[in-house]
Design an enzyme around this catalytic site. Structure first.
Site, PDB file in Angstrom:
ATOM      1  N   ARG A  90       8.168   9.838  -4.242  1.00 38.97           N
ATOM      2  CA  ARG A  90       7.297   9.569  -5.639  1.00 38.97           C
ATOM      3  C   ARG A  90       7.808  10.382  -6.663  1.00 38.97           C
ATOM      4  O   ARG A  90       7.667   9.860  -7.829  1.00 38.97           O
ATOM      5  CB  ARG A  90       5.842   9.738  -4.901  1.00 38.97           C
ATOM      6  CG  ARG A  90       4.840  10.094  -5.887  1.00 38.97           C
ATOM      7  CD  ARG A  90       4.286   8.806  -6.723  1.00 38.97           C
ATOM      8  NE  ARG A  90       3.006   9.020  -7.210  1.00 38.97           N
ATOM      9  CZ  ARG A  90       2.542   8.414  -8.325  1.00 38.97           C
ATOM     10  NH1 ARG A  90       3.372   7.466  -8.801  1.00 38.97           N
ATOM     11  NH2 ARG A  90       1.253   8.571  -8.582  1.00 38.97           N
ATOM     12  N   THR A 365       3.688  -1.801 -10.836  1.00 38.49           N
ATOM     13  CA  THR A 365       4.387  -1.329  -9.657  1.00 38.49           C
ATOM     14  C   THR A 365       5.420  -2.401  -9.189  1.00 38.49           C
ATOM     15  O   THR A 365       5.117  -3.454  -9.233  1.00 38.49           O
ATOM     16  CB  THR A 365       3.705  -0.575  -8.660  1.00 38.49           C
ATOM     17  OG1 THR A 365       2.914   0.724  -9.200  1.00 38.49           O
ATOM     18  CG2 THR A 365       4.267  -0.031  -7.395  1.00 38.49           C
ATOM     19  N   THR A 383       7.582   2.483  -8.206  1.00 39.84           N
ATOM     20  CA  THR A 383       6.997   2.510  -9.374  1.00 39.84           C
ATOM     21  C   THR A 383       7.600   3.419 -10.719  1.00 39.84           C
ATOM     22  O   THR A 383       8.099   4.471 -10.431  1.00 39.84           O
ATOM     23  CB  THR A 383       5.437   2.869  -9.330  1.00 39.84           C
ATOM     24  OG1 THR A 383       4.923   2.695 -10.572  1.00 39.84           O
ATOM     25  CG2 THR A 383       5.304   4.426  -8.937  1.00 39.84           C
ATOM     26  N   SER A 436      -1.546   8.366  -4.994  1.00 41.83           N
ATOM     27  CA  SER A 436      -1.040   7.480  -5.447  1.00 41.83           C
ATOM     28  C   SER A 436      -1.467   6.031  -4.490  1.00 41.83           C
ATOM     29  O   SER A 436      -2.266   6.273  -3.473  1.00 41.83           O
ATOM     30  CB  SER A 436       0.629   7.138  -5.184  1.00 41.83           C
ATOM     31  OG  SER A 436       0.974   5.829  -5.414  1.00 41.83           O
ATOM     32  N   SER A 437      -1.730   4.922  -5.215  1.00 35.32           N
ATOM     33  CA  SER A 437      -2.465   3.978  -4.458  1.00 35.32           C
ATOM     34  C   SER A 437      -1.422   3.206  -3.684  1.00 35.32           C
ATOM     35  O   SER A 437      -1.639   2.445  -2.765  1.00 35.32           O
ATOM     36  CB  SER A 437      -3.068   2.978  -5.561  1.00 35.32           C
ATOM     37  OG  SER A 437      -4.210   3.470  -6.223  1.00 35.32           O
ATOM     38  N   GLY A 457      -0.140  -3.191  -8.257  1.00 34.41           N
ATOM     39  CA  GLY A 457      -1.259  -3.504  -8.952  1.00 34.41           C
ATOM     40  C   GLY A 457      -2.212  -2.367  -9.003  1.00 34.41           C
ATOM     41  O   GLY A 457      -3.399  -2.599  -9.006  1.00 34.41           O
TER      42      GLY A 457
END
Length: 571
Positions: A90, A365, A383, A436-437, A457
């Site tokens: 990430r 993303t 992303t 983070s999602s 999203g």
């Protein structure tokens, strides 16, 4: 005597024509990236080789969503080892970043979070795919980078979202601030590329060639590294060369639960994987199949599970290397049972959400899934966070840098641009990974890979993956079906329950009577949950992209042919 006419035509129905094949499959948000992955599989590469090719191709054709200036979460299954790995690429906060990074005179500076050098986290994508190749792949970087280099040199048709994003106000601000960005992503006359028009990126092609020859050290330690630091700090950043040269992706322990007859493996914290698992554990207490797909009863249960789990996520979660998180309890069956017992016949809020504004929160993303004929699986989400990230382009290098630091809590309870509020556990510290999602998942049935799934999203990643899994497991849908039926999304009642067109008005009226605040999506619109999945059924692999964007699923046949679905752009 004449036989009576049948009241039915024969045959009255049959299976849908879907993309499937016996030699492996790829699902991504671009026909170019899917082709790149399938070409590697056709040439004898495994899922890990193919995943690297897909990741790099997406960096070329979807610069608004992801790229080498950003990061990723990669969830892998090695069939030979019968083991899952979670690699956190990430990106982390630069070491000099502090909790006051986005503050001036005691106030949060929102512009810094979106457009400033303060918003950039250390880019982790390149180091992560290098790690995947070295530990699990069979090809070298120069081989898997060829499709991306070819796309950058020869050009590609601009995607639907690629054309759409340049019209966004935030992107226009980024373009105004950066001449390098305008030169890279606009035509010579300053106009925007339209859907399907050819675009090239020779600067990125040259960079990928140099990395192919010299390794990722060229990016993280060589001349490129100095330029990255310079461009970030010009806009207020606090980077040093050591932030890049010392960066390494982190191995995390994947999180697991059972759901119905499947084992669900999700990416570890600081991803949204624990939230997906908590939602599934709560929903196990409802017979969704008996309720019926997208009925008022099933949607009420799903919506309440979403709100409960989002509330728990915002209050308690952060990077486990920096804060103590009782993740085992959060994903435990006992905790889920306690939380399920809070659900009543009326919609509620389960945490302080009354002050939240009802507004649109963007999502972006890119996710892709790969399965190969040997049983290896990759589920990866990558992303640069917002559309075109921070808008900071390293001039002459062909890529834009992320603004992932915006996923930290600028101040406790401060709203992010994606509609999420976090506590102090997600505060800024040097070397820390923001929440983070992104939530790549792999499902197993009878100890064999069954479904690789993930989404893009923003916060809708979590709610989208949840519904994708429910559709696959509770309703026995294959990828092309589970991904394109109407979805919902909700974080709090005040923000509202978003409902895609296709859920009946009768159902929505019943939900309103249950106190849900319905936000209807029009027939010509799609919710920004961009789901991608590959499913293994017997000896066949099924793949599908999402019709919400120009996604593409594809499968490989024994004779080397591809079967593709989705939006296809031909030269």
């Amino acid at each position: 005597m004449e036989e009576k006419d049948s009241i039915y035509m024969w045959p009255s129905h049959w299976g849908r024509p879907v993309a499937h094949g016996s030699q492996g499959a790829v699902s991504s948000n671009s026909v170019y990236a899917t082709r790149a992955g399938l070409s590697i599989l056709r040439n004898g590469g495994n899922a890990f080789d193919a995943a690297t090719a897909v990741a790099l191709a997406l960096s070329v054709v979807e610069p608004h969503h992801s790229g080498i200036g950003g990061g990723c979460f990669s969830l892998l299954y090695s069939a030979g080892e019968k083991k899952c790995y979670a690699i956190d690429g990430r990106g982390v906060a630069p070491m000099q970043a502090t909790e006051h990074l986005f503050m001036r005179d005691g106030k949060v500076q929102s512009e810094w979070k979106d457009l400033g050098g303060q918003s950039v986290a250390v880019p982790g994508l390149l180091k992560t795919i290098e790690t995947i190749l070295k530990t699990h792949g069979t090809m070298d970087f120069s081989e898997v980078a060829q499709p991306a280099i070819r796309l950058a040199e020869e050009g590609f048709g601009v995607s639907f979202t690629g054309a759409l994003t340049v019209e966004d106000d935030s992107v226009r601000r980024k373009l105004k601030l950066s001449g390098a960005m305008r030169r890279l992503y606009l035509k010579e006359n300053g106009s925007c590329y339209q859907f399907g028009e050819r675009q090239k990126n020779p600067e990125l092609a040259e960079l990928l060639k140099n990395i192919s020859r010299q390794g990722t050290e060229y990016f993280y330690q060589g001349p490129c590294a100095g330029e990255i630091v310079e461009w970030i700090n010009r806009r207020g950043g606090c980077f040093t060369l050591a932030d890049l040269s010392e960066y390494k992706p982190r191995y995390r322990e994947p999180m697991k639960t059972s759901y119905r007859d499947c084992e669900v493996v999700a990416f570890a914290l600081p991803s949204g994987g624990s939230t997906v698992l908590e939602m599934l554990n709560i929903l196990e207490h409802t017979d969704l199949k008996a309720c019926g797909h997208n009925s008022a009863a099933s949607l009420h249960a799903i919506a309440e599970a979403m709100k409960i789990s989002f509330a728990d996520r915002g209050a308690a979660l952060g990077d486990p290397d920096f804060v103590a998180v009782d993740a085992d309890r959060i994903i435990s069956k006992e905790f889920a049972k306690e939380r399920f017992q809070r659900i009543g016949v009326k919609a509620e809020d389960y945490a302080a959400g009354q002050e939240l504004d009802l507004k649109e929160y963007p999502g972006n993303t890119s996710h892709f899934s790969v399965m190969d004929r040997w049983g290896n699986v990759v589920s990866q989400t990558q992303t640069i966070r917002d559309w075109f990230g921070s808008g900071i382009v390293v001039d002459g290098r062909g890529f834009v840098l992320n603004n992932a630091m915006s996923d930290f809590s600028a101040a406790e309870g401060e709203m992010t641009s994606q509609g999420l509020a976090y506590g102090s556990a997600n505060g800024i510290q040097g070397g820390k990974t923001p929440l983070s999602s992104m939530s790549p998942c792999i499902l197993f049935r009878d100890d064999s890979p069954f479904l690789a799934i993930g989404a893009a999203g923003g916060p809708r990643i979590i709610s989208g993956i949840l519904q994708g899994i429910v559709n696959a497991v509770d309703y026995s849908m294959t990828p092309e079906r589970l991904v394109n039926l109407p979805y919902i999304h909700v974080i709090t009642n005040r923000q509202g329950l978003e409902a895609e067109y296709g859920i009946s008005e009768d159902t929505l009226t019943l939900l309103e009577k249950k106190n849900h605040h319905i936000v209807r999506t029009q027939a010509a619109e799609a919710m920004s949950v961009m789901l991608n999945s590959v499913m293994c059924r017997g000896t066949e692999f099924y793949a599908a992209g999402t019709g919400r964007v120009d996604g593409c699923g594809g499968a490989l046949l024994p004779d080397g042919s591809f079967i593709l679905e989705g939006v296809s752009q031909e030269k």
